[in-house]
Design an enzyme around this catalytic site. Structure first.
Site, PDB file in Angstrom:
ATOM      1  N   ASP A 166      10.662   2.133   7.091  1.00  0.00           N
ATOM      2  CA  ASP A 166      10.201   0.749   7.081  1.00  0.00           C
ATOM      3  C   ASP A 166      11.231  -0.111   7.810  1.00  0.00           C
ATOM      4  O   ASP A 166      12.414   0.256   7.879  1.00  0.00           O
ATOM      5  CB  ASP A 166      10.012   0.250   5.646  1.00  0.00           C
ATOM      6  N   ILE A 188       0.834  -1.207   0.000  1.00  0.00           N
ATOM      7  CA  ILE A 188       0.000   0.000   0.000  1.00  0.00           C
ATOM      8  C   ILE A 188       0.863   1.250   0.000  1.00  0.00           C
ATOM      9  O   ILE A 188       0.593   2.206  -0.745  1.00  0.00           O
ATOM     10  CB  ILE A 188      -0.964  -0.012   1.205  1.00  0.00           C
ATOM     11  N   HIS A 197     -14.075   1.795   8.256  1.00  0.00           N
ATOM     12  CA  HIS A 197     -13.167   0.742   7.791  1.00  0.00           C
ATOM     13  C   HIS A 197     -13.495   0.315   6.359  1.00  0.00           C
ATOM     14  O   HIS A 197     -13.715  -0.875   6.075  1.00  0.00           O
ATOM     15  CB  HIS A 197     -13.198  -0.458   8.736  1.00  0.00           C
ATOM     16  N   ILE A 198     -13.492   1.305   5.461  1.00  0.00           N
ATOM     17  CA  ILE A 198     -13.842   1.054   4.061  1.00  0.00           C
ATOM     18  C   ILE A 198     -12.621   1.081   3.141  1.00  0.00           C
ATOM     19  O   ILE A 198     -12.760   0.962   1.921  1.00  0.00           O
ATOM     20  CB  ILE A 198     -14.881   2.073   3.552  1.00  0.00           C
ATOM     21  N   GLU A 210     -14.599  -1.642  16.909  1.00  0.00           N
ATOM     22  CA  GLU A 210     -15.389  -1.367  15.714  1.00  0.00           C
ATOM     23  C   GLU A 210     -16.779  -1.976  15.840  1.00  0.00           C
ATOM     24  O   GLU A 210     -16.894  -3.175  16.099  1.00  0.00           O
ATOM     25  CB  GLU A 210     -14.672  -1.910  14.465  1.00  0.00           C
ATOM     26  N   ALA A 234      -4.799   1.951   8.152  1.00  0.00           N
ATOM     27  CA  ALA A 234      -4.186   0.637   8.370  1.00  0.00           C
ATOM     28  C   ALA A 234      -4.984  -0.167   9.396  1.00  0.00           C
ATOM     29  O   ALA A 234      -5.925  -0.875   9.044  1.00  0.00           O
ATOM     30  CB  ALA A 234      -2.736   0.806   8.807  1.00  0.00           C
ATOM     31  N   ARG A 235      -4.637  -0.035  10.666  1.00  0.00           N
ATOM     32  CA  ARG A 235      -5.285  -0.810  11.724  1.00  0.00           C
ATOM     33  C   ARG A 235      -5.545   0.073  12.932  1.00  0.00           C
ATOM     34  O   ARG A 235      -4.735   0.934  13.279  1.00  0.00           O
ATOM     35  CB  ARG A 235      -4.392  -1.991  12.152  1.00  0.00           C
TER      36      ARG A 235
END
Length: 269
Positions: A131, A112, A239-240, A221, A191-192
């Site tokens: 990263d 991503i 969360h789309i 959620e 992301a999360r």
């Protein structure tokens, strides 16, 4: 458990797959992941019970990177805030700032992150990257600046995170990191949930520590903090990120294809 105990193979989405489940599913030989996030699957437990996890990364990358870019533009150009004001009959002509030539920090340069970098190229941004994997050749080829997380928090106009959720990324964005940011910075999390400390972000947005944020994933959620959701400088989506129609179809096809390949390779004996 009752359902999976009958299965040789199962396609799973966000269901928690752990020791408690797998200890009661003796027939299960393989799990095929619908979607790309793997934090709901206990890989150690799968190994213990000799269950193979089938997954393909990057299937929905364009869906997530497009949402990220949309959120960035919406916050920078004041589209979201001014639209909501006008719905309440408040005519406020604040066009915000352009994305072009801004400094953007990308934490997590996987599928991503790389796709977002491609989408950003026409905007001529200065791109800071971080990263855990050494990708110096890729960085050099794409004019990216390898940076520490602290440098990104301090120097970027836009900070966007594209990492898994694990012990090293839990509450990566918190009061300490938010205090490092520019007062006009915006933060994006597609992301999360749990990568950003929600209470700390709420504090930062309410006190103008940063200018704005966009959140697509939450620890709980649906999220329950209505005060947080109602903040005017917060874009919150349910969360789309990976849920464009094209991505949904691709994830489903990938989950099925992985099973067919697994059987074809003689694993279903």
């Amino acid at each position: 458990i009752k359902f999976l105990s009958k299965c040789d193979i199962a396609i799973v989405g966000l269901d928690k797959i752990d020791e408690e489940i797998l200890s009661h599913t003796p027939k299960l030989k393989a799990l095929s992941k619908y979607g790309v996030g793997l934090d709901n699957i206990d890989f150690n437990a799968c190994k213990k019970y000799n269950i193979e996890v089938l997954h393909t990364q990057g299937v929905n990358k364009r869906s997530v990177s497009e949402l990220t870019l949309g959120c960035i533009l919406s916050l920078l150009r004041n589209i979201y805030v001014s639209s909501n004001l006008l719905k309440n009959n408040i005519w406020e002509k604040n066009g915000g700032v352009q994305l072009s030539n801004k400094t953007i920090g990308i934490i997590g340069v996987g599928n991503i992150g790389k796709d977002l970098i491609e989408l950003l190229k026409p905007f001529n941004c200065k791109v800071l990257v971080n990263d855990i994997i050494n990708q110096d050749v890729y960085y050099k080829d794409n004019n990216l600046i390898k940076s520490s997380k602290e440098e990104i928090f301090r120097d970027a106009d836009i900070i966007t995170i594209h990492t898994p959720l694990n012990e090293s990324t839990k509450y990566l964005v918190n009061k300490k990191s938010l205090n490092l940011m520019k007062s006009n910075a915006i933060v994006i999390n597609t992301a999360r949930g749990g990568i950003i400390n929600q209470e700390d972000l709420k504090w930062a947005l309410k006190n103008n520590i940063i200018a704005g944020a966009a959140i697509d994933a939450y620890e709980i959620e649906p999220p329950e903090d209505l005060e947080f959701l109602s903040l005017p400088n917060l874009i919150n989506t349910p969360h789309i990120g990976g849920n464009a129609i094209e991505a949904v179809e691709a994830m489903g096809e990938s989950a099925i294809e992985n099973i067919l390949n697994w059987i074809k390779n003689g694993n279903n004996r």
